[in-house]
Design an enzyme around this catalytic site. Sequence first.
Site, PDB file in Angstrom:
ATOM      1  CD  GLU A   1       2.934  -1.151  -2.565  1.00 45.78           C
ATOM      2  OE1 GLU A   1       1.898  -0.504  -2.524  1.00 45.78           O
ATOM      3  OE2 GLU A   1       3.691  -1.182  -3.560  1.00 45.78           O
TER       4      GLU A   1
ATOM      5  CB  CYS B   1       6.443   3.168  -6.456  1.00 41.21           C
ATOM      6  SG  CYS B   1       6.992   3.941  -4.996  1.00 41.21           S
TER       7      CYS B   1
HETATM    8  N1  SAH Z   1      12.353   7.079  -4.149  1.00 41.06           N
HETATM    9  C1  SAH Z   1      13.156   6.407  -5.086  1.00 41.06           C
HETATM   10  C2  SAH Z   1      12.848   4.929  -5.190  1.00 41.06           C
HETATM   11  C3  SAH Z   1      11.419   4.511  -5.152  1.00 41.06           C
HETATM   12  S1  SAH Z   1      10.419   5.017  -6.516  1.00 41.06           S
HETATM   13  C4  SAH Z   1      13.068   7.075  -6.452  1.00 41.06           C
HETATM   14  O1  SAH Z   1      12.205   7.922  -6.634  1.00 41.06           O
HETATM   15  O2  SAH Z   1      13.906   6.742  -7.299  1.00 41.06           O
HETATM   16  C5  SAH Z   1      11.007   3.894  -7.795  1.00 41.06           C
HETATM   17  C6  SAH Z   1      10.734   4.354  -9.199  1.00 41.06           C
HETATM   18  O3  SAH Z   1       9.333   4.244  -9.515  1.00 41.06           O
HETATM   19  C7  SAH Z   1      11.116   5.812  -9.451  1.00 41.06           C
HETATM   20  O4  SAH Z   1      11.877   5.920 -10.628  1.00 41.06           O
HETATM   21  C8  SAH Z   1       9.765   6.470  -9.602  1.00 41.06           C
HETATM   22  O5  SAH Z   1       9.850   7.630 -10.357  1.00 41.06           O
HETATM   23  C9  SAH Z   1       8.943   5.378 -10.252  1.00 41.06           C
HETATM   24  N2  SAH Z   1       7.494   5.582 -10.136  1.00 41.06           N
HETATM   25  C10 SAH Z   1       6.812   5.964  -9.035  1.00 41.06           C
HETATM   26  N3  SAH Z   1       5.485   6.031  -9.301  1.00 41.06           N
HETATM   27  C11 SAH Z   1       5.329   5.690 -10.587  1.00 41.06           C
HETATM   28  C12 SAH Z   1       4.192   5.593 -11.453  1.00 41.06           C
HETATM   29  N4  SAH Z   1       2.974   5.853 -11.021  1.00 41.06           N
HETATM   30  N5  SAH Z   1       4.409   5.212 -12.732  1.00 41.06           N
HETATM   31  C13 SAH Z   1       5.669   4.923 -13.184  1.00 41.06           C
HETATM   32  N6  SAH Z   1       6.770   5.004 -12.419  1.00 41.06           N
HETATM   33  C14 SAH Z   1       6.613   5.392 -11.131  1.00 41.06           C
HETATM   34 FE1  SF4 Z   2       9.279   9.167  -3.065  1.00 38.51          FE
HETATM   35 FE2  SF4 Z   2       9.227  10.284  -5.489  1.00 38.51          FE
HETATM   36 FE3  SF4 Z   2      10.409   7.890  -5.154  1.00 38.51          FE
HETATM   37 FE4  SF4 Z   2       7.737   8.144  -4.965  1.00 38.51          FE
HETATM   38  S1  SF4 Z   2       8.965   8.470  -6.773  1.00 38.51           S
HETATM   39  S2  SF4 Z   2       9.032   7.004  -3.592  1.00 38.51           S
HETATM   40  S3  SF4 Z   2       7.533  10.196  -4.001  1.00 38.51           S
HETATM   41  S4  SF4 Z   2      10.983   9.869  -4.245  1.00 38.51           S
END
Ligand code: SAH
Ligand code: SF4
Length: 349
Positions: A95, A339
């Site tokens: 994505e 994400c």
């Molecule tokens: N792996 C990295 C970057 C990608 S995730 C990280 O975890 O920082 C980017 C952000 O989206 C992160 O802060 C993650 O906690 C948040 N995120 C992932 N899934 C989510 C969801 N379902 N609702 C809200 N925030 C979410």
């Molecule tokens: Fe990976 Fe956690 Fe970031 Fe999702 S929120 S992309 S599982 S590190």
Amino acid sequence: MNTIGNILDLPFSSLERALVADGLRPVHTKALWGAVHREATTELDQCDEFLPPLRRWVADGRLRLEIPAVAADTASADGFTRKFLLTLDDGQTIETVLMRFSGRHTACVSTQAGCAMGCVFCATGQMGFVRHLRPGEIVAQVLHANRALAASGARLRNLVLMGMGEPLHNYDSVMTALEIISDTGGINIGPSRISISTVGVVPGILRLAEERRPYGLAVSLHGASEEERSALVPASKRWPLAELIAACRHYCEVMDAKIFFEWTLIAGKNDSVETARRLVGLLAGIRSHVNLIPLNPTQGFGGTATAAQAAREFSHTLQEAGIPSTIRQRRGIDVAAGCGQLRAERRRN
Ligand code: SAH
Ligand code: SF4
């Protein structure tokens, strides 16, 4: 002659070496680089400005220009978010999200197909790790976003590595990609307009500081005690909260920089005023800004988003203690802007 790879994987100096190795003069590199990265061309054989030796080199097919196919292109109802699902050469889908805030365009790109970190609330974490992206596959997402903006005469201004995957688990490819993306003769997004978001890979944070990488850093925290955090973020067992906070403190000192802390607000899990107070204690002495993101619901996790009033109280507790904090709007929730959610949804249908 054999094909030797994807142009998008190469920083300027490596591309120049490749051209010289094929008998071209270094001067051709600039024209090729500008066409690929600044103009975001998709057809190198249509670049009329190339001089004959460069045209012949292109025709020889020594390097490919690999453009991912677009599997989906969805705009949110409010018009501020556009989400692309791109298909890589091995069929993996990733994505890329394009967002507009007060006239400025930001791309959010993926760094891996899937993710090994397994955060329980995250659609990408729920699908597991598939593979690292190559530098060119990260660059290609930025070029795609710039092509999408070109119709309106706009260009990307900011970049966040907050799509699928954990950037610091794919450190070398991410750093090569960022070197390419920030090159002033090409895509030209300045390092201070680029943010790396990490779940808290401690060795990666220390390496960023040691190498003085000039990018912004965001750390996804989600919990203010070890117990609270590891229930949501399994990676906390490998890099415990105390070690992570120590690494953040070291990073701020060495880099003389602020860290953005990301916090997904989940009702009853990590949104109490006591937790906010514990967070204040944890962040003492670290220049920080806390971004609060109400949970986007995902198929594999039963939690719900914190209610607006509780989110305001959490934010207020931080601010009263002198920690700036913003509650982020859940923009584009109608295009499954969390994400990894677009891919997860399309696989179910
Ligand atoms: N792996 C990295 C970057 C990608 S995730 C990280 O975890 O920082 C980017 C952000 O989206 C992160 O802060 C993650 O906690 C948040 N995120 C992932 N899934 C989510 C969801 N379902 N609702 C809200 N925030 C979410
Ligand atoms: Fe990976 Fe956690 Fe970031 Fe999702 S929120 S992309 S599982 S590190």
